[in-house]
Scaffold this motif. Structure first.
Motif, short mmCIF file in Angstrom:
data_model
loop_
_atom_site.label_atom_id
_atom_site.label_comp_id
_atom_site.label_asym_id
_atom_site.label_seq_id
_atom_site.Cartn_x
_atom_site.Cartn_y
_atom_site.Cartn_z
N ASN A 68 42.67 9.22 35.14
CA ASN A 68 41.28 8.95 34.80
C ASN A 68 40.78 9.87 33.68
OD1 ASN A 68 40.79 6.86 36.68
ND2 ASN A 68 40.54 8.36 38.31
N TYR A 69 41.21 11.12 33.71
CA TYR A 69 40.79 12.06 32.68
C TYR A 69 41.43 11.71 31.34
CZ TYR A 69 38.98 14.72 36.60
OH TYR A 69 38.27 15.10 37.72
N GLU A 70 42.68 11.27 31.37
CA GLU A 70 43.33 10.83 30.13
C GLU A 70 42.61 9.62 29.56
OE1 GLU A 70 47.34 10.12 31.21
OE2 GLU A 70 47.85 12.26 31.48
N SER A 71 42.20 8.70 30.44
CA SER A 71 41.47 7.52 29.97
C SER A 71 40.14 7.91 29.35
CB SER A 71 41.23 6.55 31.14
OG SER A 71 42.46 6.10 31.68
N PHE A 72 39.48 8.91 29.93
CA PHE A 72 38.19 9.33 29.39
C PHE A 72 38.32 9.84 27.97
CE2 PHE A 72 35.12 12.67 28.46
CZ PHE A 72 33.93 12.05 28.75
N PHE A 73 39.31 10.68 27.72
CA PHE A 73 39.44 11.30 26.39
C PHE A 73 40.09 10.39 25.37
CE2 PHE A 73 39.01 15.07 29.12
CZ PHE A 73 37.98 15.72 28.45
N THR A 74 40.48 9.18 25.78
CA THR A 74 41.00 8.20 24.83
C THR A 74 40.10 6.97 24.72
OG1 THR A 74 42.40 7.24 26.57
CG2 THR A 74 43.40 8.92 25.14
N ASP A 75 39.03 6.92 25.51
CA ASP A 75 38.12 5.78 25.51
C ASP A 75 37.00 6.03 24.50
OD1 ASP A 75 36.51 3.64 25.99
OD2 ASP A 75 36.05 4.12 28.08
N PRO A 76 36.85 5.19 23.47
CA PRO A 76 35.78 5.40 22.48
C PRO A 76 34.39 5.38 23.09
CG PRO A 76 37.39 3.80 21.67
CD PRO A 76 37.71 4.04 23.11
N ASN A 80 31.78 8.44 22.85
CA ASN A 80 30.45 8.22 22.28
C ASN A 80 29.36 8.68 23.24
OD1 ASN A 80 28.65 6.89 20.18
ND2 ASN A 80 28.06 5.78 22.03
N SER A 81 29.56 8.43 24.53
CA SER A 81 28.58 8.88 25.52
C SER A 81 28.54 10.40 25.60
CB SER A 81 28.89 8.28 26.90
OG SER A 81 30.09 8.82 27.42
N PHE A 82 29.69 11.04 25.39
CA PHE A 82 29.73 12.51 25.36
C PHE A 82 28.94 13.03 24.16
CE2 PHE A 82 31.57 16.65 24.42
CZ PHE A 82 31.59 17.24 25.67
N LYS A 83 29.08 12.37 23.00
CA LYS A 83 28.32 12.77 21.81
C LYS A 83 26.83 12.58 22.05
CE LYS A 83 27.47 9.95 18.64
NZ LYS A 83 27.53 8.91 17.59
N ASN A 84 26.45 11.45 22.65
CA ASN A 84 25.02 11.21 22.92
C ASN A 84 24.47 12.22 23.92
OD1 ASN A 84 24.84 9.00 21.21
ND2 ASN A 84 25.36 7.53 22.80
N THR A 85 25.29 12.63 24.87
CA THR A 85 24.84 13.65 25.82
C THR A 85 24.56 14.97 25.12
OG1 THR A 85 26.15 12.62 27.60
CG2 THR A 85 25.45 14.90 27.93
N LEU A 86 25.40 15.33 24.16
CA LEU A 86 25.15 16.55 23.40
C LEU A 86 23.84 16.43 22.60
CD1 LEU A 86 28.71 17.47 22.05
CD2 LEU A 86 27.50 18.40 24.04
N LEU A 87 23.58 15.24 22.05
CA LEU A 87 22.31 15.02 21.35
C LEU A 87 21.14 15.19 22.31
CD1 LEU A 87 23.08 11.93 19.06
CD2 LEU A 87 22.92 14.34 18.40
N TRP A 88 21.30 14.68 23.52
CA TRP A 88 20.23 14.81 24.52
C TRP A 88 20.00 16.28 24.88
CZ3 TRP A 88 16.50 12.25 27.14
CH2 TRP A 88 16.40 10.88 26.91
N TYR A 276 37.31 6.36 38.26
CA TYR A 276 37.01 6.76 36.88
C TYR A 276 35.61 7.34 36.79
CZ TYR A 276 36.74 6.36 31.78
OH TYR A 276 36.61 6.62 30.44
N GLY A 277 34.65 6.73 37.49
CA GLY A 277 33.30 7.26 37.50
C GLY A 277 33.24 8.65 38.12
N ALA A 278 34.06 8.89 39.14
CA ALA A 278 34.10 10.23 39.75
C ALA A 278 34.62 11.26 38.77
CB ALA A 278 34.96 10.19 41.01
N SER A 279 35.60 10.88 37.95
CA SER A 279 36.12 11.83 36.96
C SER A 279 35.05 12.19 35.94
CB SER A 279 37.35 11.24 36.26
OG SER A 279 37.00 10.12 35.45
N ILE A 280 34.21 11.22 35.57
CA ILE A 280 33.11 11.51 34.63
C ILE A 280 32.10 12.45 35.30
CG2 ILE A 280 31.23 10.50 33.29
CD1 ILE A 280 32.90 7.98 33.03
N ALA A 281 31.84 12.24 36.59
CA ALA A 281 30.93 13.14 37.31
C ALA A 281 31.46 14.56 37.33
CB ALA A 281 30.72 12.64 38.74
N VAL A 282 32.77 14.71 37.49
CA VAL A 282 33.38 16.05 37.48
C VAL A 282 33.23 16.68 36.09
CG1 VAL A 282 35.56 17.31 37.69
CG2 VAL A 282 34.98 15.53 39.34
#
Length: 304
Positions: A68-76, A80-88, A276-282
């Motif tokens: 799940n973590y590998e999928s996160f860092f390869t999923d556009p 993009n949501s990580f970039k938007n979170t930094l903007l927030w 996958y959602g749990a990995s994003i929460a972590v």
């Protein structure tokens, strides 16, 4: 005359408290310990374990390691949501905290400022959902208040589809959050200003400190504990921004305004990829904890 000898009376040994007396303090702590264990520690551990599985809420979950973590860092979309979170986080720290501090300096000395303080604080009393609906009408591309006002004063060239163009949609929602969150920052700074000792402030003014020098060299260092609280709360709110975004755009268009919290919700409860959602929460928790720890450490070093 015969003297009476003083005979020392041996002290009676103190009785050991019974088992009920020894357990008493722990019984008082037990409800809080159970609350923390059931509602905080257990969900954290369960989410961490779930993040290593392909759980979808329907079938038996299988262990997939770091998949799940590998999928996160390869999923556009996730990146993009990580970039938007930094903007927030940047917007939530700079705008509400900066405006709250500025308003506090102005309103503390302004006579009859109670009305203005209430006006700034009032938006904080409404929910994020209500604020999102309100600003949805303000920022509507066709009949929104903002675009209509720009056309009315001859500035139609400045109209935009505020919620349909990235990253403009993210900044538009940060503006809505700023309107709602500035009040709580204002009140915390006002409490800090009212509690400052007057002697060093008056001494600084006598020595000629004024304007930006007075603010940066005297007020800001003395208000650092309150500044730390506001910045930390604003950053955490930026990391977990969800309700306002979900109501206004649902992360759209084409997932361009999603934050990590919105992506976590979509993956877990819309697409049923709960592992996958749990990995994003972590990831959200780890990033927020690292930021909080680093910021507090740097703040304590400055104070020492």
């Amino acid at each position: 005359m015969q003297k009476t000898a003083n005979v020392a009376v041996p002290a009676r040994p103190r009785a050991r408290p019974g088992w009920s007396a020894r357990l008493g303090p722990y019984l008082y702590v037990l409800p809080a310990a159970l609350f923390v264990t059931v509602f905080m520690l257990y969900p954290m551990v369960a989410t961490l374990i779930q993040s290593f599985t392909d759980d979808n809420g329907l079938n038996k979950a299988n262990f997939i390691g770091l998949g799940n973590y590998e999928s996160f860092f390869t999923d556009p979309n996730s990146l993009n949501s990580f970039k938007n979170t930094l903007l927030w986080v940047i917007g939530a720290v700079t705008l509400p905290v900066g405006l709250g501090f500025s308003f506090a300096l102005l309103l503390e000395r302004l006579p009859g400022a109670a009305f203005f303080k209430s006006s700034v604080f009032l938006p904080y009393t409404i929910s994020g959902t209500v604020a999102a609906i309100l600003f949805g009408y303000v920022l509507d591309a066709d009949n929104g208040i903002l675009n209509s006002a720009l056309r009315a004063i001859g500035l139609g060239a400045l109209t935009h589809r505020w919620l349909f163009e990235a990253p403009q949609n993210t900044w538009s929602m940060i503006a809505a959050y700023t309107w709602q969150a500035t009040g709580t920052n204002l009140m915390i700074f006002l409490i800090g200003l009212q509690g400052l000792p007057r002697e060093p402030l008056e001494a600084a003014k006598i020595d000629g400190a004024s304007g930006w020098t007075y603010t940066s060299k005297i007020l800001i260092p003395m208000l650092r504990p309150f500044l730390t609280i506001n910045i930390l709360m604003a950053a955490i709110n930026g990391f977990k921004a969800f309700d306002l975004i979900w109501v206004m755009t649902q992360g759209g268009p084409a997932r361009s305004s999603e934050t990590l919290a919105v992506t976590m919700y979509r993956e877990s409860f819309v697409l049923f990829k709960q592992g996958y959602g749990a990995s994003i929460a972590v990831i959200i928790s780890v990033v927020a904890l690292v930021f909080s720890y680093g910021y507090l450490q740097s703040t304590f070093k400055k104070e020492s």
